[in-house]
Structures are given as structure tokens and as C-alpha cells.
Design a protein around this motif. Structure first.
Motif, mmCIF file in Angstrom:
data_model
loop_
_atom_site.group_PDB
_atom_site.id
_atom_site.type_symbol
_atom_site.label_atom_id
_atom_site.label_comp_id
_atom_site.label_asym_id
_atom_site.label_seq_id
_atom_site.Cartn_x
_atom_site.Cartn_y
_atom_site.Cartn_z
ATOM 1 N N HIS A 303 0.868 21.422 -10.395
ATOM 2 C CA HIS A 303 1.376 20.044 -10.398
ATOM 3 C C HIS A 303 1.706 19.602 -8.976
ATOM 4 N N VAL A 304 0.999 18.585 -8.488
ATOM 5 C CA VAL A 304 1.231 18.015 -7.164
ATOM 6 C C VAL A 304 1.878 16.645 -7.338
ATOM 7 N N ILE A 305 2.973 16.402 -6.621
ATOM 8 C CA ILE A 305 3.651 15.104 -6.691
ATOM 9 C C ILE A 305 3.701 14.481 -5.302
ATOM 10 N N CYS A 306 3.290 13.215 -5.210
ATOM 11 C CA CYS A 306 3.442 12.463 -3.965
ATOM 12 C C CYS A 306 4.861 11.906 -3.933
ATOM 13 N N GLN A 307 5.656 12.383 -2.993
ATOM 14 C CA GLN A 307 7.055 11.969 -2.893
ATOM 15 C C GLN A 307 7.217 10.641 -2.152
ATOM 16 N N PHE A 308 6.355 10.396 -1.179
ATOM 17 C CA PHE A 308 6.429 9.145 -0.416
ATOM 18 C C PHE A 308 5.151 8.968 0.379
ATOM 19 N N SER A 309 4.941 7.743 0.870
ATOM 20 C CA SER A 309 3.787 7.465 1.725
ATOM 21 C C SER A 309 4.072 6.236 2.574
ATOM 22 N N SER A 310 3.351 6.114 3.688
ATOM 23 C CA SER A 310 3.504 4.953 4.562
ATOM 24 C C SER A 310 2.211 4.722 5.315
ATOM 25 N N ILE A 311 2.034 3.514 5.832
ATOM 26 C CA ILE A 311 0.849 3.191 6.622
ATOM 27 C C ILE A 311 1.258 2.394 7.864
ATOM 28 N N ASP A 312 0.427 2.471 8.883
ATOM 29 C CA ASP A 312 0.576 1.675 10.103
ATOM 30 C C ASP A 312 -0.723 0.898 10.273
ATOM 31 N N GLU A 313 -0.657 -0.419 10.074
ATOM 32 C CA GLU A 313 -1.864 -1.249 10.100
ATOM 33 C C GLU A 313 -2.090 -1.939 11.441
ATOM 34 N N THR A 314 -1.475 -1.434 12.496
ATOM 35 C CA THR A 314 -1.646 -2.076 13.802
ATOM 36 C C THR A 314 -3.029 -1.820 14.389
ATOM 37 N N ILE A 315 -3.696 -0.751 13.926
ATOM 38 C CA ILE A 315 -5.031 -0.425 14.430
ATOM 39 C C ILE A 315 -5.985 -0.264 13.245
ATOM 40 N N CYS A 316 -7.050 -1.017 13.219
ATOM 41 C CA CYS A 316 -8.117 -0.939 12.216
ATOM 42 C C CYS A 316 -7.580 -0.930 10.775
ATOM 43 N N PRO A 317 -6.829 -1.956 10.404
ATOM 44 C CA PRO A 317 -6.301 -1.997 9.032
ATOM 45 C C PRO A 317 -7.390 -2.096 7.979
ATOM 46 N N GLU A 318 -8.563 -2.648 8.376
ATOM 47 C CA GLU A 318 -9.660 -2.800 7.412
ATOM 48 C C GLU A 318 -10.202 -1.470 6.918
ATOM 49 N N ALA A 319 -9.835 -0.369 7.585
ATOM 50 C CA ALA A 319 -10.286 0.953 7.147
ATOM 51 C C ALA A 319 -9.419 1.507 6.014
ATOM 52 N N SER A 320 -8.335 0.815 5.683
ATOM 53 C CA SER A 320 -7.424 1.252 4.605
ATOM 54 C C SER A 320 -7.079 2.734 4.739
ATOM 55 N N PRO A 321 -6.380 3.115 5.813
ATOM 56 C CA PRO A 321 -6.085 4.533 6.046
ATOM 57 C C PRO A 321 -5.266 5.188 4.935
ATOM 58 N N GLY A 322 -4.423 4.397 4.263
ATOM 59 C CA GLY A 322 -3.651 4.955 3.163
ATOM 60 C C GLY A 322 -4.546 5.420 2.026
ATOM 61 N N GLU A 323 -5.540 4.590 1.668
ATOM 62 C CA GLU A 323 -6.514 4.955 0.632
ATOM 63 C C GLU A 323 -7.303 6.195 1.046
ATOM 64 N N LEU A 324 -7.682 6.228 2.320
ATOM 65 C CA LEU A 324 -8.447 7.355 2.835
ATOM 66 C C LEU A 324 -7.637 8.646 2.763
ATOM 67 N N LEU A 325 -6.352 8.550 3.054
ATOM 68 C CA LEU A 325 -5.500 9.741 2.993
ATOM 69 C C LEU A 325 -5.379 10.248 1.556
ATOM 70 N N PHE A 326 -5.222 9.350 0.590
ATOM 71 C CA PHE A 326 -5.131 9.791 -0.798
ATOM 72 C C PHE A 326 -6.437 10.451 -1.249
ATOM 73 N N TRP A 327 -7.566 9.892 -0.851
ATOM 74 C CA TRP A 327 -8.852 10.510 -1.166
ATOM 75 C C TRP A 327 -8.877 11.956 -0.658
ATOM 76 N N THR A 328 -8.472 12.121 0.589
ATOM 77 C CA THR A 328 -8.507 13.437 1.238
ATOM 78 C C THR A 328 -7.557 14.420 0.552
ATOM 79 N N MET A 329 -6.354 13.967 0.241
ATOM 80 C CA MET A 329 -5.366 14.852 -0.386
ATOM 81 C C MET A 329 -5.775 15.234 -1.808
#
Length: 409
Positions: A303-329
Motif C-alpha cells: 500500500h503506497v499513500i501520497c501524503q502531499f504534493s506541490s508544483i512550481d510552474e515558473t518554468i515550462c508549466p505546459e509540461a505539467s510536471p506534477g502529472e509527470l511525477l505521478f506517472w513516474t511514481m
């Protein structure tokens, strides 16, 4: 975007863990033999506590290290309700006493930073009938009388990992929040097929190309203590700025809460199991070292639980880094044998975009004194009002505006 299926029970235990727990449960422990007592020195039951927390159905949020980190960070004394049969601990409910509106509330350590609570129960315990549930309730009430007016066990799934919660008969009201999960398979492609494989894969490739165009990125998981704590501080800054942008209060602002999560980083790990591991998307090239997204994961068993998450959209926000991180995890969790990726409590669009399952949670309220009996219906009414507001988009939007104005003021 798919709508998660609302289920009270959607996951069974892993096959290996199931086999071990079935073996230990061949001898059914009778509730009629359980002696329920108040434990004021929780260190004295650490061995029993750690044995029970290892059981697959028991939430990691009632783990010994999780509760100890919370108590030390907030300076709160912890107690427990323990049920014993002879020399064997049959169940443990870790608790802390929190004063609220003039009453003493016994609640799970961790407050709303917990995502799912079960308490700790031996799988050999049988399922109590309705009469026995009331007997258990009275015994817990008697044990808590010297220290509490009301026991509130919140965010409890009545059915979890293929079994009914032993105290399901004490369920008082459905919690205003549900939790959201994605079942995982050893084959990552099979996992993503639950979410429209072609669309997800296409989106992932587009995100990767956008970041490669500015120098690329890596999946950074800090290993040294200094790296871990520095990245956690970066998360606190990112989250604060993000919440401020939306006019919302920073739920991680208090030094005690930050101390709690820093302590979790230092808690011991056991193989893949860990109270807290940080993951991030770190840029390369001209923006080398910039952290575009961060998430904190806990793991117990499969059982894996995501306790928290955050993003910084100051650079290349169109890449959706938060979505990319969830894919990777999620991909990594599949490869490491996890069966559930849990996005925790709270209904948000990004969770619904990833999750196929939605778990209903309940609050269990047990009055201890006259004050507790008076407070119980008031707390129940408060929960109903919160649920009604969250269930009405217009009311919820209005409540969020009021919350933002109050915070700004």
C-alpha cells in the motif's frame, strides 16, 4: 476523465500476505475473552504495537513510528486502548487527548494529516455481533473515563483489504471526505489501461518532449539526510506559495507540523516500507537543479499513500510536471510490487483523473462522559453540514471564497 467507482471494499490483500494472515487467523480469538484497558505508557507495548502494525489491513497511520513522530513534534502525550487475551495483544487503538470546545477528545494521532485510519487489530479476531459491539463500546468508555469525554475515530473504512472493520458497528456518520485509489498491476501498461492507455501515453510523451526541449529532467529521490531535509523545505516553500496564490491558508505553516514531517524522514525504513520518501522532478540544462514538482510517499506492505504534493510552474508549466511525477511514481510502484497507489482523502480533479476507485470513510464516535454524550450529536451535525457544503458546487465555491477572505484578513 473517468469517474471513480464508489466502493466500500475494493482491494484485497496481497496473496503472500493473505496466506500469512490466514495462517495466523486459524485460531479465532473470541471478543468475549478480550480484556480492554487504558495504556498510559505506550513504550511498554511497543513490541505488540509493531507486531500488529505489520498486518496488511492495518493502516500505516497507526504505526508506532508515525504516532511517535507526531507526539514528539507536537509535544502531545499519547495513550492507547489495548485489548488483550492473556499475554497476547488482540488490538491497539493509539490515541491522544485533544481539548476541543471544552471537551477532552480522544483521537488518532496525526489529525487530518492522516489519510485512512483503521487502528491495529489481530487478524485472528473474530467479527463481533451487534450486542458484543455495544459491550466493547462500554468497555472502551469505562477505560477512557479518567482522561477523555469523547472518543472520535475518524476516516475509518468500514471494509478494507477484503475484511470488515471489527468496530464497523460503531460507525456514527459518513465522513465528509472520501479517499481515492488506483489499483496497481505488475505490468505498468495494464495499470495505465484502466485510465485510457493511448491518451495517457501520448500525454506522457508530449510532457517529456517539452522538458527535453529546455534541457531535460530526472526523477530525483534524495538519499542523504541533508538532501532529504532540504527537499522537504523546498516543498514547504512551494506549497505555501501555491496556497497563497489561491488565497488559502497554509496547512503546513506551523513549525510543529513541519517538524513532524522532518521527523518522519528520519524514521527507520524496512525494505520498501517507509514512513516518508520524497520524490521530485528536477530539471537539467539551463535550469539545472530547479525542482518543478515534489511528492511525499509512504509505503506499508503493498500500500503506497501520497501524503502531499506541490508544483512550481515558473518554468515550462505546459509540461505539467506534477502529472509527470505521478506517472513516474506509479510506474516505479508497479515495478516494486505495490498493489495500491492511494491519493488520500479529499476530492480533487487531479485525483479523479488518476483513480478508478473511491473509498467511503466513516467516523466512529463513542461518548465517555455526559459532556461527550452532549457533544456527539453536535459533532455529527457539523459533519453533515460539511458534507452538504462539499456536495454542492455553488455552496462549496462560496465557502472557499469566505475562507480566502478570512485568511487574507
Amino acid at each position: 476523465m473517468q469517474t471513480p467507482t464508489v466502493l466500500h471494499d475494493q482491494f484485497s490483500s496481497s496473496e503472500a500476505q493473505d496466506a500469512r494472515e490466514r495462517e495466523s487467523a486459524r485460531e479465532i480469538l473470541a471478543w468475549s475473552q478480550v480484556d480492554i484497558r487504558l495504556v498510559t505508557d505506550t513504550g511498554a507495548i511497543e513490541k505488540d504495537w509493531r507486531r500488529l502494525e505489520a498486518m496488511n489491513r492495518n493502516s500505516l497511520h497507526q504505526g508506532y513510528d508515525w504516532c511517535r513522530a507526531w507526539g514528539q513534534a507536537l509535544g502531545r502525550r499519547q495513550i492507547a486502548i489495548e485489548g488483550r487475551i492473556g499475554e497476547r495483544s488482540a488490538f491497539i487503538l493509539p490515541l491522544e487527548i485533544v481539548p476541543k470546545a471544552g471537551i477532552r477528545v480522544a483521537a488518532f494521532p496525526g489529525d487530518h494529516y492522516n489519510n485512512l485510519n483503521t487502528g491495529l487489530f489481530d487478524p485472528a479476531l473474530g467479527q463481533p455481533d451487534a450486542q458484543m459491539v455495544q459491550t466493547i463500546s462500554r468497555a472502551i468508555s469505562r477505560a477512557l473515563r479518567p482522561v477523555a469525554d469523547l472518543m472520535v475515530l475518524d476516516c475509518v473504512p468500514l471494509v478494507w483489504r477484503g475484511g470488515q472493520h471489527p468496530l464497523a458497528g460503531l460507525a456514527t456518520i459518513e465522513n465528509q471526505n472520501h479517499s481515492f485509489q488506483l489499483p496497481l498491476f505488475a505490468n505498468f501498461d495494464a495499470t495505465i489501461e484502466q485510465l485510457n492507455f493511448k491518451t495517457r501515453r501520448k500525454k506522457f510523451r508530449a510532457q517529456t518532449r517539452k522538458l527535453e526541449a529546455i534541457g531535460g529532467y530526472d526523477h530525483f529521490v534524495p538519499e542523504t539526510p541533508d538532501e532529504k531535509h532540504a527537499l522537504l523545505d523546498t516543498f514547504f516553500r512551494q506549497k505555501s506559495e501555491r496556497l497563497k496564490l489561491f488565497g488559502l491558508p497554509d496547512v503546513f505553516e506551523a513549525s510543529e507540523i513541519r517538524n513532524f514531517f522532518h521527523r518522519l524522514l528520519d524514521a527507520p525504513t524496512n525494505g520498501t516500507d517507509s514512513p516518508l520518501v520524497l520524490h521530485s522532478i528536477r530539471l537539467k540544462g539551463e535550469h539545472a537543479g530547479h525542482i518543478a514538482a515534489i511528492a511525499g510517499l509512504s509505503r506499508k506492505g503493498d500500500h503506497v499513500i501520497c501524503q502531499f504534493s506541490s508544483i512550481d510552474e515558473t518554468i515550462c508549466p505546459e509540461a505539467s510536471p506534477g502529472e509527470l511525477l505521478f506517472w513516474t511514481m506509479i510506474e516505479q510502484s508497479c515495478h516494486k510490487g505495490a498493489a495500491i497507489f492511494d491519493f488520500g482523502v479529499g476530492d480533487q480533479l487531479y485525483k479523479r483523473s488518476w483513480c478508478t476507485q473511491e473509498t467511503v470513510l466513516h467516523d466512529l464516535l463513542v461518548p465517555v462522559t455526559l459532556k461527550g454524550r452532549v457533544a456527539k450529536p453536535l459533532l455529527t451535525l457539523s459533519t453533515r453540514m460539511k458534507a452538504a457544503i462539499k456536495g454542492n458546487p455553488r455552496l462549496y465555491a462560496f465557502a472557499q471564497k469566505l475562507r480566502s477572505k478570512a485568511h487574507a484578513g
